[in-house]
Design an enzyme around this catalytic site. Sequence first.
Site, PDB file in Angstrom:
ATOM      1  N   ARG A 186      88.297  30.175 -48.122  1.00 52.71           N
ATOM      2  CA  ARG A 186      86.994  30.484 -48.072  1.00 52.71           C
ATOM      3  C   ARG A 186      86.494  31.608 -47.907  1.00 52.71           C
ATOM      4  NH1 ARG A 186      87.986  26.233 -49.490  1.00 52.71           N
ATOM      5  NH2 ARG A 186      87.721  24.368 -48.339  1.00 52.71           N
ATOM      6  N   SER A 227      81.329  22.488 -42.353  1.00 54.88           N
ATOM      7  CA  SER A 227      82.312  23.013 -41.223  1.00 54.88           C
ATOM      8  C   SER A 227      81.794  24.326 -40.855  1.00 54.88           C
ATOM      9  CB  SER A 227      83.711  23.205 -42.073  1.00 54.88           C
ATOM     10  OG  SER A 227      84.247  21.949 -42.422  1.00 54.88           O
ATOM     11  N   GLU A 267      83.373  29.808 -40.566  1.00 51.20           N
ATOM     12  CA  GLU A 267      83.382  29.541 -41.889  1.00 51.20           C
ATOM     13  C   GLU A 267      81.899  29.779 -42.295  1.00 51.20           C
ATOM     14  OE1 GLU A 267      85.027  26.161 -43.707  1.00 51.20           O
ATOM     15  OE2 GLU A 267      83.507  26.118 -45.365  1.00 51.20           O
TER      16      GLU A 267
HETATM   17  C1  LIG Z   1      77.358  18.568 -45.751  1.00 50.78           C
HETATM   18  C2  LIG Z   1      78.194  19.498 -46.300  1.00 50.78           C
HETATM   19  C3  LIG Z   1      79.293  19.424 -46.718  1.00 50.78           C
HETATM   20  C4  LIG Z   1      80.285  20.517 -47.054  1.00 50.78           C
HETATM   21  N1  LIG Z   1      81.299  20.323 -47.832  1.00 50.78           N
HETATM   22  C5  LIG Z   1      82.220  21.402 -48.004  1.00 50.78           C
HETATM   23  C6  LIG Z   1      83.546  21.203 -48.471  1.00 50.78           C
HETATM   24  O1  LIG Z   1      84.107  20.029 -48.578  1.00 50.78           O
HETATM   25  N2  LIG Z   1      84.155  22.492 -48.903  1.00 50.78           N
HETATM   26  C7  LIG Z   1      83.767  23.701 -48.837  1.00 50.78           C
HETATM   27  O2  LIG Z   1      84.361  24.831 -49.090  1.00 50.78           O
HETATM   28  N3  LIG Z   1      82.534  23.697 -48.324  1.00 50.78           N
HETATM   29  C8  LIG Z   1      81.735  22.700 -47.744  1.00 50.78           C
HETATM   30  N4  LIG Z   1      80.485  22.867 -47.441  1.00 50.78           N
HETATM   31  C9  LIG Z   1      79.852  24.266 -47.279  1.00 50.78           C
HETATM   32  C10 LIG Z   1      79.178  24.738 -48.293  1.00 50.78           C
HETATM   33  O3  LIG Z   1      78.440  23.755 -48.964  1.00 50.78           O
HETATM   34  C11 LIG Z   1      79.971  25.731 -49.290  1.00 50.78           C
HETATM   35  O4  LIG Z   1      80.280  26.775 -48.552  1.00 50.78           O
HETATM   36  C12 LIG Z   1      79.015  25.976 -50.697  1.00 50.78           C
HETATM   37  O5  LIG Z   1      79.894  26.580 -51.603  1.00 50.78           O
HETATM   38  C13 LIG Z   1      77.919  27.122 -50.220  1.00 50.78           C
HETATM   39  O6  LIG Z   1      77.043  27.425 -51.320  1.00 50.78           O
HETATM   40  P1  LIG Z   1      75.463  27.722 -51.007  1.00 50.78           P
HETATM   41  O7  LIG Z   1      75.066  27.988 -52.621  1.00 50.78           O
HETATM   42  O8  LIG Z   1      74.908  26.720 -50.373  1.00 50.78           O
HETATM   43  O9  LIG Z   1      75.917  29.048 -50.205  1.00 50.78           O
HETATM   44  P2  LIG Z   1      74.760  29.692 -49.278  1.00 50.78           P
HETATM   45  O10 LIG Z   1      74.861  28.966 -48.003  1.00 50.78           O
HETATM   46  O11 LIG Z   1      73.603  30.049 -49.888  1.00 50.78           O
HETATM   47  O12 LIG Z   1      75.700  31.192 -49.000  1.00 50.78           O
HETATM   48  C14 LIG Z   1      76.966  31.273 -48.817  1.00 50.78           C
HETATM   49  C15 LIG Z   1      77.365  32.747 -48.927  1.00 50.78           C
HETATM   50  O13 LIG Z   1      77.280  32.990 -50.487  1.00 50.78           O
HETATM   51  C16 LIG Z   1      76.634  34.148 -50.737  1.00 50.78           C
HETATM   52  N5  LIG Z   1      75.784  33.754 -52.011  1.00 50.78           N
HETATM   53  C17 LIG Z   1      75.230  32.467 -52.214  1.00 50.78           C
HETATM   54  N6  LIG Z   1      74.932  32.726 -53.835  1.00 50.78           N
HETATM   55  C18 LIG Z   1      75.336  33.775 -54.265  1.00 50.78           C
HETATM   56  C19 LIG Z   1      75.184  34.411 -55.515  1.00 50.78           C
HETATM   57  N7  LIG Z   1      74.812  34.068 -56.317  1.00 50.78           N
HETATM   58  N8  LIG Z   1      75.719  35.847 -55.558  1.00 50.78           N
HETATM   59  C20 LIG Z   1      76.424  36.390 -54.344  1.00 50.78           C
HETATM   60  N9  LIG Z   1      76.541  35.588 -53.224  1.00 50.78           N
HETATM   61  C21 LIG Z   1      76.172  34.609 -53.039  1.00 50.78           C
HETATM   62  C22 LIG Z   1      75.471  34.055 -49.669  1.00 50.78           C
HETATM   63  O14 LIG Z   1      75.303  35.660 -49.468  1.00 50.78           O
HETATM   64  C23 LIG Z   1      76.397  33.650 -48.505  1.00 50.78           C
HETATM   65  O15 LIG Z   1      77.138  34.634 -48.056  1.00 50.78           O
HETATM   66  C24 LIG Z   1      79.607  21.819 -46.952  1.00 50.78           C
HETATM   67  C25 LIG Z   1      78.530  22.049 -46.539  1.00 50.78           C
HETATM   68  C26 LIG Z   1      77.859  20.937 -45.970  1.00 50.78           C
HETATM   69  C27 LIG Z   1      76.134  20.986 -45.592  1.00 50.78           C
END
Ligand SMILES: Cc1cc2nc3c(=O)[nH]c(=O)nc-3n(C[C@H](O)[C@H](O)[C@H](O)COP(=O)(O)OP(=O)(O)OC[C@H]3O[C@@H](n4cnc5c(N)ncnc54)[C@H](O)[C@@H]3O)c2cc1C
Length: 304
Positions: free
Chosen positions: A174, A223, A293
């Site tokens: 992560r 998580s 996380e």
């Molecule tokens: C129901 C549910 C289930 C989930 N299941 C999983 C799972 O099975 N496995 C898992 O790993 N995660 C899971 N997650 C967590 C989440 O979906 C992941 O961490 C996902 O990859 C985050 O992506 P995001 O675009 O929403 O990031 P955000 O929440 O928008 O950002 C997360 C981080 O990434 C950075 N970021 C985002 N976009 C960029 C970019 N273009 N450039 C640089 N930095 C950036 C942000 O600044 C921040 O630090 C789950 C979440 C939910 C709500």
Amino acid sequence: MNIENINLKKKFGKNIIFDENLSRYSWFNLGGPAKILFKPQSVEELADFLKLLNNSQKIICLGAGSNTLIRDGGFSGVVIKLSSKFSYIKSLKENILEVGAGTLDKTLSSYAAENSIANLEFLSCIPGSIGGAIRMNSGCYGDEISNILISIKAIDFKGKVTEFDRKDIQFFYRGTNLPENIIILSAKLQANVGDKNLIKEKIKKFSQEKKETQPSKIKTCGSTFKNPKDKKAWELIKNSNCNLVSFGKARISNKHSNFFVNEGGATSEDIEKLINFVRQKVFEKYNIKLDLELKIIGETLRNG
Ligand SMILES: Cc1cc2nc3c(=O)[nH]c(=O)nc-3n(C[C@H](O)[C@H](O)[C@H](O)COP(=O)(O)OP(=O)(O)OC[C@H]3O[C@@H](n4cnc5c(N)ncnc54)[C@H](O)[C@@H]3O)c2cc1C
């Protein structure tokens, strides 16, 4: 509006919004306003904006907001939210895809299935964007994005675009060692030819497993804590008698103890109180300090 903001508005028009409430940009549906929200329509426009800003403000990038708790006081800087122009998938060669950082993981996984590309099935379970997945090294069911990454293109906060090869990036559970001051623009990913039916079956199986073990249709960011080595955070939380605790409208999901939920009407402060409470209880019982996380950004109302 001050003179700097008037100039920004003149140059970037509707792509720039002042005091935009951020709650609709997070899966928790929580958070105060951003001083400036910028939705670039192209790499060139983003580079222009960053050069003009010249590091005079704090900057963060939000993806789909599925892993980010935004505090009630909002963010007193610039939030970059890539527009839909950054959501695209191109087949460069038979075995290489170029994917815009704003593309949803699920969109990519469906595209891969339709085009008989294997090993992207796990992305169907993650509700984020490709940029977020790379920053978090997201994964599930034994796979993670770093396994299929070839390279990324990113822009730094001064507006300079650089390509990073996979071999020059360290990925861990992560997270990555990518610099904090970059915005990921796109990624090249490995595309392996597979059998369409098998790929679709795998996606179905993952989705079924997720449904059985995790809550859906709730306001959560997945998580809350990372799993400590050889342990499951949800198990530690469950065994520390935290499950029935709530702060305001923030509580722990009945289905998965590591998923914290805004039941509707919670504040980010309620979620943070729950986080601190659980961390303390697990520490008292196991002498283990849980690492977040989730990413928490912004300011509390009192400090803000
Ligand atoms: C129901 C549910 C289930 C989930 N299941 C999983 C799972 O099975 N496995 C898992 O790993 N995660 C899971 N997650 C967590 C989440 O979906 C992941 O961490 C996902 O990859 C985050 O992506 P995001 O675009 O929403 O990031 P955000 O929440 O928008 O950002 C997360 C981080 O990434 C950075 N970021 C985002 N976009 C960029 C970019 N273009 N450039 C640089 N930095 C950036 C942000 O600044 C921040 O630090 C789950 C979440 C939910 C709500």
